[in-house]
Write an enzyme that holds these catalytic residues in place. Structure first.
Site, PDB file in Angstrom:
ATOM      1  CG  ASP A  12      -1.861   1.227   1.225  1.00  0.00           C
ATOM      2  OD1 ASP A  12      -2.417   1.549   0.155  1.00  0.00           O
ATOM      3  OD2 ASP A  12      -2.025   1.868   2.273  1.00  0.00           O
ATOM      4  CB  SER A  13       0.180   4.757  -0.794  1.00  0.00           C
ATOM      5  OG  SER A  13      -0.997   4.896  -0.024  1.00  0.00           O
ATOM      6  CB  CYS A  76      -2.881   0.599  -2.641  1.00  0.00           C
ATOM      7  SG  CYS A  76      -2.995   2.341  -3.089  1.00  0.00           S
ATOM      8  CD  GLU A 155      -0.468   7.004   6.021  1.00  0.00           C
ATOM      9  OE1 GLU A 155       0.501   6.975   6.795  1.00  0.00           O
ATOM     10  OE2 GLU A 155      -0.807   6.037   5.298  1.00  0.00           O
ATOM     11  CB  CYS A 193      -9.469   4.631   0.089  1.00  0.00           C
ATOM     12  SG  CYS A 193      -7.877   5.091   0.815  1.00  0.00           S
ATOM     13  CG  HIS A 195      -5.304   5.047   4.177  1.00  0.00           C
ATOM     14  ND1 HIS A 195      -4.718   4.527   3.059  1.00  0.00           N
ATOM     15  CD2 HIS A 195      -4.287   5.563   4.924  1.00  0.00           C
ATOM     16  CE1 HIS A 195      -3.400   4.728   3.116  1.00  0.00           C
ATOM     17  NE2 HIS A 195      -3.121   5.354   4.245  1.00  0.00           N
TER      18      HIS A 195
HETATM   19  N1  DGL Z   1      -4.804   3.251   0.643  1.00  0.00           N
HETATM   20  C1  DGL Z   1      -4.809   3.757  -0.690  1.00  0.00           C
HETATM   21  C2  DGL Z   1      -6.053   3.293  -1.421  1.00  0.00           C
HETATM   22  O1  DGL Z   1      -6.612   2.272  -1.086  1.00  0.00           O
HETATM   23  C3  DGL Z   1      -4.664   5.216  -0.959  1.00  0.00           C
HETATM   24  C4  DGL Z   1      -4.016   6.166  -0.094  1.00  0.00           C
HETATM   25  C5  DGL Z   1      -3.283   7.243  -0.839  1.00  0.00           C
HETATM   26  O2  DGL Z   1      -3.899   8.178  -1.358  1.00  0.00           O
HETATM   27  O3  DGL Z   1      -2.066   7.115  -0.850  1.00  0.00           O
HETATM   28  O4  DGL Z   1      -6.476   3.920  -2.353  1.00  0.00           O
END
Ligand code: DGL
Length: 273
Positions: A12-13, A76, A155, A193, A195
């Site tokens: 993931d990012s 991600c 984050e 997402c 997150h």
């Molecule tokens: N967790 C990532 C997703 O599922 C995105 C977070 C980011 O914007 O870096 O899209």
């Protein structure tokens, strides 16, 4: 290490993919995992598609070099939306994303066929969820909503803050009152997402029980399980190893991981060339 006992790479990012890792560990407790969060370059959702493709490519190369995984899971949505097809072609290892499993979770949950997708700006712009949902049901109503404030807040450790609740309210209000053909508003909100499960509490507080809130973690772990089973790649040992790596600053990463897993998680530095 023999084929089936190699780890699963999870990418993931940032910390968001840990929500998928947690479910993966729950469903597949004997599997070893190596997680990589590209903390230094998140949020991906605010970047151009070409950049995210390049970062994802580097991440896949990092896994191949550092972990020799049997499978890579792109946990991600943003990277899945713009890079999955490309890195899958290039990689020697099978690669799975989260969008198709997310779309099928939403389809199972919606009774009025009206789904709201909360996602990053780049995921929304890519139209990947819209296409995945319409592939499954060509008549489904889809309302997409970018939620750019959420990833930086999460984050920074603010997932349970009033600011997170206010941002969530702003983003989901339009989904609850507009757009659907049969009745106003959606009956299902898909967290597009990885997150966003960390702010699920705020979403559920605002929507109440009439709207179902789903994410891709359960169906993604299931998809991984099916691939491992059908290719006889399930781990044979019962002493799995779990490693977590991140680029950039490790401090917040460690804090968020501890809150999520309820125990200290050692996070190792990683460099993506
Ligand atoms: N967790 C990532 C997703 O599922 C995105 C977070 C980011 O914007 O870096 O899209």
């Amino acid at each position: 290490m023999s084929g089936p006992d190699r780890p699963i790479g999870v990418f993931d990012s940032g910390v968001g993919g840990l929500t998928v890792l947690k479910e993966l560990r729950r469903q597949l407790p004997n599997e070893s995992t190596v997680y990589l969060g590209d903390e230094a370059r998140m949020p991906y959702g605010e970047r151009e598609a070409a950049e995210v493709v390049e970062f994802t490519r580097k991440a896949v190369q990092w896994f191949e070099r550092e972990a020799q995984p049997k499978l890579i899971l792109i946990a991600c949505n943003t990277a899945t939306a713009v890079a999955l097809e490309i890195v899958r072609e290039e990689s020697s290892v099978p690669v799975i994303g989260v969008i198709r499993p997310g779309a099928s979770a939403a389809l199972t949950a919606t009774s009025r066929r009206a789904v709201g997708v909360l996602a990053t700006r780049l995921t929304v712009r890519s139209g990947a969820y819209f296409r995945a949902l319409r592939d499954l049901d060509p008549l489904i109503d889809v309302i997409q909503q970018p939620a750019p404030k959420l990833v930086p807040l999460i984050e920074a450790g603010g997932a349970r803050s009033d600011e997170a609740r206010a941002a969530v309210r702003e983003y989901i209000a339009p989904m609850l009152s507009e757009g659907a053909v049969v009745a106003p508003g959606v009956d299902t909100i898909l967290l597009g997402c990885t997150h966003y499960p960390l702010v699920r509490w705020a979403i559920e507080q605002i929507t109440g029980p009439v709207v179902r809130v789903v994410d891709s973690a359960t169906t993604t772990a299931l998809a991984v399980r099916e691939v491992l089973d059908s290719h006889r790649l399930r781990a044979t040992g019962d002493t799995p190893t779990q490693r977590v790596h991140a680029t950039g600053s490790l401090d917040t990463f460690v804090q968020v991981a501890r809150a999520m897993f309820g125990q200290a998680t050692e996070v190792h530095p990683a460099t993506l060339s």
